[in-house]
Design a protein around this motif. Structure first.
Motif, mmCIF file in Angstrom:
data_model
loop_
_atom_site.group_PDB
_atom_site.id
_atom_site.type_symbol
_atom_site.label_atom_id
_atom_site.label_comp_id
_atom_site.label_asym_id
_atom_site.label_seq_id
_atom_site.Cartn_x
_atom_site.Cartn_y
_atom_site.Cartn_z
ATOM 1 N N ASP A 92 -53.096 -35.037 60.005
ATOM 2 C CA ASP A 92 -52.342 -36.198 60.633
ATOM 3 C C ASP A 92 -53.098 -37.524 60.759
ATOM 4 O OD1 ASP A 92 -50.039 -34.421 60.417
ATOM 5 O OD2 ASP A 92 -49.979 -34.517 62.602
ATOM 6 N N LEU A 93 -54.339 -37.653 60.911
ATOM 7 C CA LEU A 93 -54.988 -38.955 60.960
ATOM 8 C C LEU A 93 -55.478 -39.232 59.591
ATOM 9 C CD1 LEU A 93 -57.979 -38.176 63.651
ATOM 10 C CD2 LEU A 93 -55.866 -39.550 63.819
ATOM 11 N N VAL A 94 -55.747 -38.465 58.722
ATOM 12 C CA VAL A 94 -56.241 -39.192 57.260
ATOM 13 C C VAL A 94 -54.827 -39.624 56.568
ATOM 14 C CG1 VAL A 94 -56.090 -36.783 56.059
ATOM 15 C CG2 VAL A 94 -57.623 -38.510 55.509
ATOM 16 N N VAL A 95 -53.759 -39.057 56.680
ATOM 17 C CA VAL A 95 -52.738 -39.677 56.113
ATOM 18 C C VAL A 95 -52.175 -41.084 56.362
ATOM 19 C CG1 VAL A 95 -51.601 -37.470 55.729
ATOM 20 C CG2 VAL A 95 -51.187 -38.872 57.589
ATOM 21 N N GLN A 96 -53.052 -41.544 57.494
ATOM 22 C CA GLN A 96 -52.748 -42.902 57.950
ATOM 23 C C GLN A 96 -54.229 -43.721 57.411
ATOM 24 O OE1 GLN A 96 -50.552 -43.192 61.844
ATOM 25 N NE2 GLN A 96 -51.463 -41.203 61.942
ATOM 26 N N GLY A 97 -55.158 -43.261 56.741
ATOM 27 C CA GLY A 97 -56.000 -43.758 56.342
ATOM 28 C C GLY A 97 -57.253 -43.933 57.118
ATOM 29 N N ALA A 98 -57.192 -43.070 58.272
ATOM 30 C CA ALA A 98 -58.260 -43.081 59.412
ATOM 31 C C ALA A 98 -59.300 -41.879 59.119
ATOM 32 C CB ALA A 98 -57.537 -42.907 60.715
ATOM 33 N N GLU A 99 -60.543 -42.085 59.368
ATOM 34 C CA GLU A 99 -61.739 -41.248 59.303
ATOM 35 C C GLU A 99 -61.406 -40.575 60.826
ATOM 36 O OE1 GLU A 99 -66.481 -41.170 59.390
ATOM 37 O OE2 GLU A 99 -65.378 -42.961 58.850
ATOM 38 N N PRO A 100 -61.572 -39.004 60.975
ATOM 39 C CA PRO A 100 -61.751 -38.560 62.233
ATOM 40 C C PRO A 100 -63.108 -38.841 62.743
ATOM 41 C CG PRO A 100 -60.584 -37.228 60.560
ATOM 42 C CD PRO A 100 -61.100 -38.339 59.838
ATOM 43 N N LEU A 101 -63.010 -39.089 64.001
ATOM 44 C CA LEU A 101 -64.428 -39.417 64.723
ATOM 45 C C LEU A 101 -64.776 -38.225 65.329
ATOM 46 C CD1 LEU A 101 -63.910 -43.307 65.186
ATOM 47 C CD2 LEU A 101 -65.036 -41.999 63.472
ATOM 48 N N PHE A 102 -63.675 -37.991 66.621
ATOM 49 C CA PHE A 102 -64.061 -37.065 67.481
ATOM 50 C C PHE A 102 -62.850 -36.146 67.953
ATOM 51 C CE2 PHE A 102 -63.739 -40.840 69.869
ATOM 52 C CZ PHE A 102 -62.888 -40.536 70.921
ATOM 53 N N PHE A 103 -63.153 -35.117 68.415
ATOM 54 C CA PHE A 103 -61.886 -34.020 68.750
ATOM 55 C C PHE A 103 -62.310 -33.340 70.147
ATOM 56 C CE2 PHE A 103 -60.140 -29.954 68.601
ATOM 57 C CZ PHE A 103 -58.986 -29.838 68.030
ATOM 58 N N LEU A 104 -61.320 -33.254 70.752
ATOM 59 C CA LEU A 104 -61.220 -32.482 72.106
ATOM 60 C C LEU A 104 -60.345 -31.392 72.112
ATOM 61 C CD1 LEU A 104 -61.446 -35.708 73.018
ATOM 62 C CD2 LEU A 104 -62.326 -34.775 75.074
ATOM 63 N N ALA A 125 -65.291 -25.749 66.237
ATOM 64 C CA ALA A 125 -66.612 -26.368 65.806
ATOM 65 C C ALA A 125 -66.408 -26.236 63.936
ATOM 66 C CB ALA A 125 -67.650 -25.577 66.198
ATOM 67 N N GLU A 126 -65.924 -25.309 63.454
ATOM 68 C CA GLU A 126 -66.079 -25.202 62.103
ATOM 69 C C GLU A 126 -65.010 -26.025 61.708
ATOM 70 O OE1 GLU A 126 -66.528 -24.306 58.299
ATOM 71 O OE2 GLU A 126 -67.751 -23.908 59.796
ATOM 72 N N GLY A 127 -63.921 -26.108 62.071
ATOM 73 C CA GLY A 127 -63.213 -27.093 61.420
ATOM 74 C C GLY A 127 -63.479 -28.490 61.760
ATOM 75 N N CYS A 128 -64.127 -28.931 62.869
ATOM 76 C CA CYS A 128 -64.570 -30.104 62.997
ATOM 77 C C CYS A 128 -65.908 -30.290 61.934
ATOM 78 C CB CYS A 128 -65.453 -30.291 64.443
ATOM 79 S SG CYS A 128 -64.147 -30.274 65.568
ATOM 80 N N LYS A 129 -66.710 -29.449 61.651
ATOM 81 C CA LYS A 129 -67.514 -29.856 60.528
ATOM 82 C C LYS A 129 -66.924 -30.144 59.328
ATOM 83 C CE LYS A 129 -70.074 -26.165 61.325
ATOM 84 N NZ LYS A 129 -71.213 -25.065 61.501
ATOM 85 N N GLN A 130 -65.921 -29.332 58.813
ATOM 86 C CA GLN A 130 -65.035 -29.627 57.558
ATOM 87 C C GLN A 130 -64.535 -31.025 57.638
ATOM 88 O OE1 GLN A 130 -62.261 -26.692 56.486
ATOM 89 N NE2 GLN A 130 -63.479 -24.952 57.328
ATOM 90 N N ALA A 131 -64.184 -31.508 58.793
ATOM 91 C CA ALA A 131 -63.438 -32.828 58.920
ATOM 92 C C ALA A 131 -64.433 -33.854 59.089
ATOM 93 C CB ALA A 131 -62.732 -32.617 59.911
ATOM 94 N N GLY A 132 -65.735 -33.550 59.329
ATOM 95 C CA GLY A 132 -66.593 -34.731 59.739
ATOM 96 C C GLY A 132 -66.510 -35.248 61.168
ATOM 97 N N ALA A 133 -65.882 -34.497 61.924
ATOM 98 C CA ALA A 133 -65.511 -35.119 63.177
ATOM 99 C C ALA A 133 -66.605 -34.466 64.297
ATOM 100 C CB ALA A 133 -64.303 -34.650 63.731
ATOM 101 N N ALA A 134 -66.727 -34.924 65.438
ATOM 102 C CA ALA A 134 -67.624 -34.330 66.505
ATOM 103 C C ALA A 134 -66.674 -33.505 67.508
ATOM 104 C CB ALA A 134 -68.556 -35.400 67.217
#
Length: 348
Positions: A92-104, A125-134
């Protein structure tokens, strides 16, 4: 009267502490530029300048994985729902042109099993690695009496950023092409209907999947949601992407119009390859094509609007996506809409 403890009431502080220690290496493995500190603080810190942004706009999302969790709990397959959780937010973030930064994340249960929760969070954690998010933090809530034995619930929260002036969608015009990126299956929407169909079929979760006989039915349906972040960001940064829609609940008819302006219609031809799971669901549940399209992604996990279809297809294919042309933007009166007429028998 004997002394009472929190553990007597059903909350095990030591188990919670053990889980935090177990997931610290998982979180460290997702670390990226901009992260300050680690797990254990009262809040997570992130430096946008250190992440390379000059004039950023923040974009945030939150989501869950719905009743797909019921299948995870009933089958004991806990290693993929964390990927689903991240995917539902970062797509949902990337369709707005945004780079995912972090996740909780938020993990809630009646009685904490460190092994079960650790497996779920390893998937996050695996999903975060695939997305490049911390993975910068979260909450584990042990709440006796709120959940049945073995049950748990999940929610996720993601923050991304885009440089001011680079947000999507960009101007869209008649003649633009609509591309579809292949889904990995049902993803994380429509599982209340999926579970109803499975119940009607009489099959157990451990039975061979009729649409994927090398897998059990449970394992086939637990295939995690595809994360499209890196390929879409590359396409956007190359100037080839005008708009993108994450195809979740509501399907193509409900999600594609969200990124289209008034005065256009998306004319789709339903000619893309449909994964066998959707044909099985339609046949077994006697689900009409219009309902299938309204509930499920039906094989298209992400829909894109581009002006140079050949260049976009080449770039996406090189990034590892299965991509196909599914329609065209046409002029139309009134609010944005989707027109699609699936052939007889679709999607069997």
């Amino acid at each position: 009267m004997t002394s009472s403890t929190y553990r007597d009431a059903g909350v095990d502080i030591e188990a919670g502490d053990a889980l935090v220690e177990a997931i610290k290496p998982l979180a460290r493995a997702t670390r990226r530029s901009g992260v300050l500190g680690g797990l254990g603080g009262f809040g997570a810190l992130f430096d946008l300048k250190a992440a390379g942004f000059a004039d950023p706009v923040l974009v945030s999302t939150t989501d869950g994985v719905g009743t797909k969790l019921k299948i995870a709990i009933e089958t004991g397959i806990h290693d993929t729902v964390g990927i689903d959780l991240v995917a539902m937010c970062v797509n949902d973030l990337v369709v707005q042109g945004a780079e995912p930064l972090f996740f909780l994340d938020y993990f809630a249960t009646g009685k904490l099993s460190v092994a079960q929760a650790g497996t779920v969070i390893a998937g996050i954690a695996e999903g975060c690695k695939q997305a490049g998010a911390a993975l910068v933090g979260g909450e584990t809530a042990e709440m006796p009496g709120m959940y049945a034995a073995g049950d748990y619930d999940l929610a996720g929260f993601a923050v991304g950023a885009a440089e001011r002036g680079t947000l999507l969608p960009r101007p869209i015009a008649p003649g633009d092409a609509i591309l579809g990126l292949a889904s990995s299956g049902v993803h994380s929407n429509g599982f209340s209907l999926v579970r109803r169909v499975v119940q009607a079929s009489g099959l157990g979760w451990d039975a061979p999947a009729p649409f994927a006989p090398d897998l059990t039915l449970g394992a086939a349906l637990m295939a995690p949601t595809r994360i499209y972040v890196k390929s879409l960001l590359a396409l956007h940064r190359a100037g080839l992407l005008k708009a993108a829609a994450h195809i979740t609940g509501g399907g193509l008819p409900g999600n594609l119009p969200r990124v289209l302006p008034d005065g256009v219609a998306a004319a789709l031809d339903a000619s893309w390859p449909v994964p066998p799971v959707f044909g099985w669901l339609a046949r077994t549940g006697d689900i009409a094509a219009t309902e299938m399209l309204r509930v499920f992604n039906c094989g298209v996990g992400m829909a894109l609007v581009v002006s140079d279809a050949e260049a976009a297809i080449a770039a996406l294919s090189a990034a590892g996506e299965s991509v196909f042309r599914i329609g065209t933007i046409e002029a139309a009166a009134g609010p944005a809409s989707v027109r699609i007429a699936p052939p007889a028998g679709w999607p069997a």
